[in-house]
Design a protein around this motif. Structure first.
Motif, mmCIF file in Angstrom:
data_model
loop_
_atom_site.group_PDB
_atom_site.id
_atom_site.type_symbol
_atom_site.label_atom_id
_atom_site.label_comp_id
_atom_site.label_asym_id
_atom_site.label_seq_id
_atom_site.Cartn_x
_atom_site.Cartn_y
_atom_site.Cartn_z
ATOM 1 N N GLU A 79 0.804 -1.226 0.000
ATOM 2 C CA GLU A 79 0.000 0.000 0.000
ATOM 3 C C GLU A 79 0.837 1.276 0.000
ATOM 4 N N ILE A 80 1.612 1.458 -1.058
ATOM 5 C CA ILE A 80 2.473 2.638 -1.161
ATOM 6 C C ILE A 80 1.850 3.656 -2.112
ATOM 7 N N ALA A 81 1.727 4.883 -1.628
ATOM 8 C CA ALA A 81 1.265 5.974 -2.492
ATOM 9 C C ALA A 81 2.374 6.278 -3.492
ATOM 10 N N ILE A 82 1.999 6.436 -4.745
ATOM 11 C CA ILE A 82 2.983 6.764 -5.773
ATOM 12 C C ILE A 82 2.521 7.987 -6.544
ATOM 13 N N TRP A 83 3.474 8.688 -7.107
ATOM 14 C CA TRP A 83 3.168 9.834 -7.952
ATOM 15 C C TRP A 83 4.324 10.046 -8.909
ATOM 16 N N GLY A 84 4.006 10.619 -10.029
ATOM 17 C CA GLY A 84 5.015 10.873 -11.042
ATOM 18 C C GLY A 84 4.400 11.651 -12.181
ATOM 19 N N ARG A 85 5.156 11.759 -13.252
ATOM 20 C CA ARG A 85 4.716 12.504 -14.420
ATOM 21 C C ARG A 85 5.224 11.782 -15.645
ATOM 22 N N ASP A 86 4.358 11.617 -16.628
ATOM 23 C CA ASP A 86 4.839 11.125 -17.915
ATOM 24 C C ASP A 86 4.840 12.306 -18.880
ATOM 25 N N LYS A 87 4.909 12.035 -20.166
ATOM 26 C CA LYS A 87 5.031 13.131 -21.138
ATOM 27 C C LYS A 87 3.807 14.034 -21.205
ATOM 28 N N VAL A 88 2.635 13.511 -20.812
ATOM 29 C CA VAL A 88 1.411 14.304 -20.966
ATOM 30 C C VAL A 88 0.590 14.510 -19.705
ATOM 31 N N SER A 89 0.875 13.777 -18.644
ATOM 32 C CA SER A 89 0.008 13.909 -17.477
ATOM 33 C C SER A 89 0.727 13.568 -16.177
ATOM 34 N N LEU A 90 0.037 13.913 -15.090
ATOM 35 C CA LEU A 90 0.505 13.521 -13.765
ATOM 36 C C LEU A 90 -0.055 12.150 -13.442
ATOM 37 N N ILE A 91 0.683 11.384 -12.667
ATOM 38 C CA ILE A 91 0.258 10.037 -12.291
ATOM 39 C C ILE A 91 0.228 9.971 -10.767
ATOM 40 N N THR A 92 -0.903 9.540 -10.223
ATOM 41 C CA THR A 92 -0.997 9.288 -8.786
ATOM 42 C C THR A 92 -1.741 7.981 -8.587
ATOM 43 N N GLY A 93 -1.451 7.314 -7.516
ATOM 44 C CA GLY A 93 -2.142 6.066 -7.225
ATOM 45 C C GLY A 93 -1.624 5.460 -5.944
ATOM 46 N N ARG A 94 -2.092 4.295 -5.656
ATOM 47 C CA ARG A 94 -1.620 3.546 -4.496
ATOM 48 C C ARG A 94 -1.373 2.122 -4.973
ATOM 49 N N ALA A 95 -0.105 1.746 -5.029
ATOM 50 C CA ALA A 95 0.259 0.402 -5.463
ATOM 51 C C ALA A 95 -0.074 -0.591 -4.352
ATOM 52 N N ASP A 96 -0.588 -1.752 -4.726
ATOM 53 C CA ASP A 96 -0.858 -2.779 -3.724
ATOM 54 C C ASP A 96 0.434 -3.160 -3.015
ATOM 55 N N ALA A 97 1.518 -3.292 -3.771
ATOM 56 C CA ALA A 97 2.824 -3.567 -3.166
ATOM 57 C C ALA A 97 3.921 -3.216 -4.157
ATOM 58 N N LEU A 98 5.030 -2.746 -3.628
ATOM 59 C CA LEU A 98 6.232 -2.526 -4.425
ATOM 60 C C LEU A 98 7.330 -3.408 -3.851
ATOM 61 N N ALA A 99 8.078 -4.048 -4.745
ATOM 62 C CA ALA A 99 9.255 -4.804 -4.316
ATOM 63 C C ALA A 99 10.420 -3.822 -4.336
ATOM 64 N N ILE A 100 10.927 -3.500 -3.157
ATOM 65 C CA ILE A 100 12.015 -2.533 -3.038
ATOM 66 C C ILE A 100 13.268 -3.293 -2.618
ATOM 67 N N ILE A 101 14.259 -3.241 -3.493
ATOM 68 C CA ILE A 101 15.519 -3.923 -3.246
ATOM 69 C C ILE A 101 16.613 -2.865 -3.249
ATOM 70 N N GLY A 102 17.266 -2.742 -2.107
ATOM 71 C CA GLY A 102 18.259 -1.679 -1.969
ATOM 72 C C GLY A 102 17.560 -0.342 -2.006
ATOM 73 N N ASP A 103 17.989 0.515 -2.912
ATOM 74 C CA ASP A 103 17.379 1.845 -3.009
ATOM 75 C C ASP A 103 16.550 2.011 -4.284
ATOM 76 N N ARG A 104 16.123 0.890 -4.868
ATOM 77 C CA ARG A 104 15.325 0.995 -6.097
ATOM 78 C C ARG A 104 14.058 0.147 -6.019
ATOM 79 N N VAL A 105 13.070 0.575 -6.776
ATOM 80 C CA VAL A 105 11.839 -0.213 -6.910
ATOM 81 C C VAL A 105 12.091 -1.229 -8.013
ATOM 82 N N ASP A 106 12.057 -2.492 -7.643
ATOM 83 C CA ASP A 106 12.319 -3.568 -8.596
ATOM 84 C C ASP A 106 11.060 -3.958 -9.366
ATOM 85 N N ALA A 107 9.920 -3.996 -8.669
ATOM 86 C CA ALA A 107 8.676 -4.418 -9.315
ATOM 87 C C ALA A 107 7.480 -3.810 -8.598
#
Length: 157
Positions: A79-107
């Motif tokens: 349940e991680i809140a995510i946000w970002g931007r692609d070429k045309v819009s803003l992206i927000t959501g809540r991922a069910d789960a993120l696999a975080i390995i070290g300092d990066r999101v793996d999946a």
């Protein structure tokens, strides 16, 4: 309470219990999830049929027990809140789960309870996950259809 509001409220309250599944052993998680689901179902006051709380718990546990998901489980943060931007819009959501390995999101992992999703619904699921991948920088993601046990990988598995 209108039907849509009841369903929406039920779904959001049900989802709020899913992080517990990642943090407990299978028996504890199933018991906690089923008990919470029973409470949620009993709180709804409309005449529509609701999912069986025991099946909800069992489906969620089957999902995290799938070998490709179980392999990621030590790295999954629910349940991680995510946000970002692609070429045309803003992206927000809540991922069910993120696999975080070290300092990066793996999946990114997105669980779905659809029993028979249509091709259009599946495509909407793919687009949602692609947005999550874009926002998090993850190389791949998985749509986990909890009822069937199917995993649809987006990007390299």
């Amino acid at each position: 309470m209108p039907e849509r509001a009841a369903a929406s409220s039920f779904t959001s309250r049900w989802k709020s219990f899913s992080p517990a599944i990642l943090r407990k052993n299978s028996t504890q998680a199933y018991t906690a999830f089923a008990n919470s689901s029973i409470k949620l179902v009993s709180d709804v006051s409309d005449d529509e049929p609701w999912p069986d709380p025991y099946e909800m718990g069992a489906a969620a546990l089957r999902g995290i027990a799938l070998p490709q998901i179980a392999e990621l489980r030590p790295h999954l943060v629910p349940e991680i809140a995510i946000w970002g931007r692609d070429k045309v819009s803003l992206i927000t959501g809540r991922a069910d789960a993120l696999a975080i390995i070290g300092d990066r999101v793996d999946a990114a992992i997105d669980g779905k309870s659809d029993v028979h999703p249509t091709p259009a619904v599946r495509e909407a699921h793919v687009q949602q996950l692609r947005d999550y991948l874009s926002a998090t920088g993850a190389a791949c993601g998985a749509i986990v259809y909890l009822t069937s046990g199917e995993i649809a990988w987006i990007g390299p598995p």
